[in-house]
Design a protein around this motif. Structure first.
Motif, PDB file in Angstrom:
ATOM      1  N   SER A 208       0.845  -1.063  -0.174  1.00 53.32           N
ATOM      2  CA  SER A 208       0.007   0.027  -0.036  1.00 53.32           C
ATOM      3  C   SER A 208       0.727   1.244  -0.136  1.00 53.32           C
ATOM      4  N   PHE A 209       2.209   1.093  -0.232  1.00 55.34           N
ATOM      5  CA  PHE A 209       3.011   2.285  -0.384  1.00 55.34           C
ATOM      6  C   PHE A 209       2.742   3.269  -1.132  1.00 55.34           C
ATOM      7  N   GLU A 210       2.057   3.098  -2.320  1.00 52.64           N
ATOM      8  CA  GLU A 210       1.670   3.768  -3.343  1.00 52.64           C
ATOM      9  C   GLU A 210       0.559   4.821  -2.688  1.00 52.64           C
ATOM     10  N   PHE A 211       0.067   4.745  -1.766  1.00 54.43           N
ATOM     11  CA  PHE A 211      -1.189   5.617  -1.324  1.00 54.43           C
ATOM     12  C   PHE A 211      -0.368   6.686  -0.596  1.00 54.43           C
ATOM     13  N   ILE A 212       0.785   6.748  -0.365  1.00 53.56           N
ATOM     14  CA  ILE A 212       1.337   7.895   0.428  1.00 53.56           C
ATOM     15  C   ILE A 212       1.483   9.157  -0.405  1.00 53.56           C
ATOM     16  N   ASP A 213       1.734  10.331   0.010  1.00 53.45           N
ATOM     17  CA  ASP A 213       1.937  11.535  -0.726  1.00 53.45           C
ATOM     18  C   ASP A 213       3.585  11.538  -0.783  1.00 53.45           C
ATOM     19  N   PHE A 214       3.986  11.149  -2.003  1.00 53.44           N
ATOM     20  CA  PHE A 214       5.562  10.995  -2.160  1.00 53.44           C
ATOM     21  C   PHE A 214       5.995  12.658  -1.856  1.00 53.44           C
ATOM     22  N   LYS A 215       5.425  13.593  -2.465  1.00 53.57           N
ATOM     23  CA  LYS A 215       6.024  14.878  -2.678  1.00 53.57           C
ATOM     24  C   LYS A 215       6.135  15.411  -0.992  1.00 53.57           C
ATOM     25  N   GLN A 216       5.335  15.168  -0.304  1.00 48.65           N
ATOM     26  CA  GLN A 216       5.071  15.731   0.896  1.00 48.65           C
ATOM     27  C   GLN A 216       6.117  15.001   1.920  1.00 48.65           C
ATOM     28  N   ASN A 217       6.379  13.766   1.571  1.00 47.91           N
ATOM     29  CA  ASN A 217       7.385  13.190   2.417  1.00 47.91           C
ATOM     30  C   ASN A 217       8.756  13.543   1.972  1.00 47.91           C
ATOM     31  N   PHE A 218       8.687  13.606   0.774  1.00 51.00           N
ATOM     32  CA  PHE A 218      10.140  13.988   0.454  1.00 51.00           C
ATOM     33  C   PHE A 218      10.551  15.396   0.579  1.00 51.00           C
ATOM     34  N   ASP A 219       9.678  16.250   0.705  1.00 54.08           N
ATOM     35  CA  ASP A 219       9.852  17.762   1.156  1.00 54.08           C
ATOM     36  C   ASP A 219      10.299  17.820   2.466  1.00 54.08           C
ATOM     37  N   PHE A 220       9.490  16.789   3.393  1.00 59.16           N
ATOM     38  CA  PHE A 220       9.795  16.906   5.054  1.00 59.16           C
ATOM     39  C   PHE A 220      11.185  16.353   5.121  1.00 59.16           C
ATOM     40  N   LEU A 221      11.704  15.270   4.422  1.00 57.93           N
ATOM     41  CA  LEU A 221      12.923  14.848   4.528  1.00 57.93           C
ATOM     42  C   LEU A 221      13.953  15.926   4.282  1.00 57.93           C
ATOM     43  N   MET A 222      13.710  16.709   3.106  1.00 57.13           N
ATOM     44  CA  MET A 222      14.716  17.768   2.679  1.00 57.13           C
ATOM     45  C   MET A 222      14.915  18.928   3.708  1.00 57.13           C
ATOM     46  N   GLU A 223      13.574  19.023   4.727  1.00 50.39           N
ATOM     47  CA  GLU A 223      13.777  19.968   5.732  1.00 50.39           C
ATOM     48  C   GLU A 223      14.594  19.414   6.924  1.00 50.39           C
ATOM     49  N   THR A 224      14.723  18.120   7.005  1.00 50.44           N
ATOM     50  CA  THR A 224      15.343  17.713   7.987  1.00 50.44           C
ATOM     51  C   THR A 224      16.939  17.427   7.885  1.00 50.44           C
ATOM     52  N   GLN A 225      17.137  17.660   6.505  1.00 48.47           N
ATOM     53  CA  GLN A 225      18.638  17.624   6.005  1.00 48.47           C
ATOM     54  C   GLN A 225      19.224  18.413   6.198  1.00 48.47           C
ATOM     55  N   THR A 226      20.469  18.484   6.848  1.00 48.85           N
ATOM     56  CA  THR A 226      21.407  19.459   7.547  1.00 48.85           C
ATOM     57  C   THR A 226      22.468  20.191   6.524  1.00 48.85           C
ATOM     58  N   LYS A 227      23.070  21.146   6.765  1.00 51.82           N
ATOM     59  CA  LYS A 227      24.048  21.656   5.678  1.00 51.82           C
ATOM     60  C   LYS A 227      25.219  21.180   5.937  1.00 51.82           C
ATOM     61  N   TYR A 228      25.491  20.553   6.796  1.00 54.08           N
ATOM     62  CA  TYR A 228      26.560  19.855   7.271  1.00 54.08           C
ATOM     63  C   TYR A 228      26.688  18.396   6.864  1.00 54.08           C
ATOM     64  N   GLY A 229      25.690  18.014   6.294  1.00 52.43           N
ATOM     65  CA  GLY A 229      25.321  16.413   5.700  1.00 52.43           C
ATOM     66  C   GLY A 229      24.607  15.755   6.980  1.00 52.43           C
ATOM     67  N   GLY A 230      23.849  14.747   6.577  1.00 45.15           N
ATOM     68  CA  GLY A 230      23.024  14.075   7.672  1.00 45.15           C
ATOM     69  C   GLY A 230      21.465  14.440   7.769  1.00 45.15           C
ATOM     70  N   PHE A 231      20.751  13.636   8.471  1.00 47.42           N
ATOM     71  CA  PHE A 231      19.312  14.224   8.736  1.00 47.42           C
ATOM     72  C   PHE A 231      19.188  14.186  10.235  1.00 47.42           C
ATOM     73  N   SER A 232      18.234  15.092  10.624  1.00 48.71           N
ATOM     74  CA  SER A 232      17.848  15.237  12.064  1.00 48.71           C
ATOM     75  C   SER A 232      16.479  14.439  12.297  1.00 48.71           C
ATOM     76  N   LYS A 233      16.120  14.567  13.525  1.00 49.94           N
ATOM     77  CA  LYS A 233      14.765  13.943  13.666  1.00 49.94           C
ATOM     78  C   LYS A 233      13.663  14.976  13.354  1.00 49.94           C
ATOM     79  N   TRP A 234      14.023  16.274  13.547  1.00 52.21           N
ATOM     80  CA  TRP A 234      13.102  17.206  13.304  1.00 52.21           C
ATOM     81  C   TRP A 234      13.960  18.408  12.304  1.00 52.21           C
ATOM     82  N   PRO A 235      13.123  19.259  11.762  1.00 53.16           N
ATOM     83  CA  PRO A 235      13.939  20.491  11.017  1.00 53.16           C
ATOM     84  C   PRO A 235      14.547  21.421  12.239  1.00 53.16           C
TER      85      PRO A 235
END
Length: 351
Positions: free
Chosen positions: A274-301
């Motif tokens: 059922s993965f195709e039912f998610i909103d891919f763009k919103q999920n991707f955009d959120f992950l880009m918000e938690t991506q840090t400028k030094y590399g890596g991802f955080s828990k929250w923006p």
């Protein structure tokens, strides 16, 4: 401006984590095996493990992992057979021995289910054939870790016992191609009793539905070949999972989205087709918000990156088939490329 995944900085972040972690990780030293897994599997998903980490260094990691294996002691079988498997680091056990640990009679030095799972996963990721894994000892030790209610404790005489360790036991059994260490009926019954009124799954009976424990339950049922009968309502569970998306995914109702649930919820939906039912763009955009400028991802923006959320963020991107990422097996939480190595392992071919 639309953000993009910074692959090169993520690679450098994982490489730094393999060499040196900040001092606030000191309290997690007994879990070093899992921290290693996050970094190695992250580089593997990025498709650069063999190009960025020299073979000599990869071989050193293999030897370090085997040095954490607690092997049977014929002179002390009553206790020792209950503690076999992999510890998380030399911190609580014997000093590092590049030729592999033999036996240990040190107090509180016992294998840990989560560390055994990540140790076996790391060995596959590094291309090892598992020839030095004592399969029988590990499977036999599982029998002493399962509680009467069907759950597992993480270590012999340990206090915690919940859904996480059922999952670890199931993945270990799958990799070692032997489920005889698990009382399947009791495990499935525990999972059934841990499903809540909203059809999510808690860590145990009566506990609040949680994205991580729901993933562990679904993956365990899949590995036990009991998915259809183990979920009280597959469609209702899918609804609960899909309801966790805000922009990214939250782990529980009324909580903010969190990077790691792009994997825990996403992988659960993937297993349930059922993965195709998610909103891919919103999920991707959120992950880009938690991506840090030094590399890596955080828990929250706006928070600092950490190795766990970086790995699970990359895993979430892999589920969405972001370019230049290896495909992830949602059940074992390693790349399909690493999973394929099971076919050439000594364990698979000697069964």
């Amino acid at each position: 401006m639309e953000k993009t995944f910074n692959r090169s900085k993520t690679i450098q972040y994982f490489k730094r984590c393999l060499d040196l972690l900040p001092n606030n990780y000191t309290s997690n030293d007994t879990h070093r095996m899992t921290l290693t897994f996050f970094a190695l599997s992250g580089l593997d998903l990025l498709g650069v493990l063999e190009t960025e980490i020299p073979k000599e260094r990869r071989d050193q990691w293999v030897n370090w992992i085997y040095a954490q294996q607690i092997l049977p002691d014929e002179n002390n079988p009553e206790i020792n057979e209950k503690i076999c498997g992999f510890r998380g680091s030399p911190f609580s056990g014997l000093p590092f021995n590049p030729n592999g640990s033999r036996v240990s009679n040190l107090p509180f030095d016992a294998a840990n289910l989560a560390m055994t799972y990540t140790a076996l996963a790391c060995l596959l990721i590094l291309g090892d054939d598992l020839s030095r894994v004592d399969r029988h000892a590990i499977i036999n030790a599982l029998k002493y870790l399962q509680k009467e209610n069907g759950s597992f404790t993480q270590t012999y005489l340990g206090m915690e016992c919940d859904m996480r360790f059922i999952y670890c036991a199931c993945v270990i059994s799958y990799i070692l191609n032997d489920f005889s260490g698990i009382n399947v009926e009791k495990a499935v019954d525990y999972i059934k009793k841990s499903q809540s009124y909203d059809y999510g799954v808690g860590q145990g009976p009566g506990e609040e539905s949680h994205g991580g424990s729901t993933y562990c339950a679904i993956s365990s049922l899949y590995l036990l070949n009991r998915l259809d009968e183990g979920l009280l309502s597959k469609n209702q569970t899918i609804f609960w999972l899909l309801s966790r998306q805000i922009t990214g995914f939250q782990g529980r109702a009324n909580k903010p989205p969190d990077t790691c649930y792009s994997f825990w919820i996403g992988a659960s939906l993937k297993i349930l087709d059922s993965f195709e039912f998610i909103d891919f763009k919103q999920n991707f955009d959120f992950l880009m918000e938690t991506q840090t400028k030094y590399g890596g991802f955080s828990k929250w923006p706006e928070y600092p990156a950490d190795v766990m959320h970086t790995y699970l963020g990359v895993a979430g991107l892999s589920l969405m088939k972001v370019p230049e990422l290896q495909e992830l097996d949602p059940v074992l939480n390693i790349s399909f490329h690493a999973k394929e190595r099971l076919k050439t392992s000594v364990i698979f071919n000697n069964n």
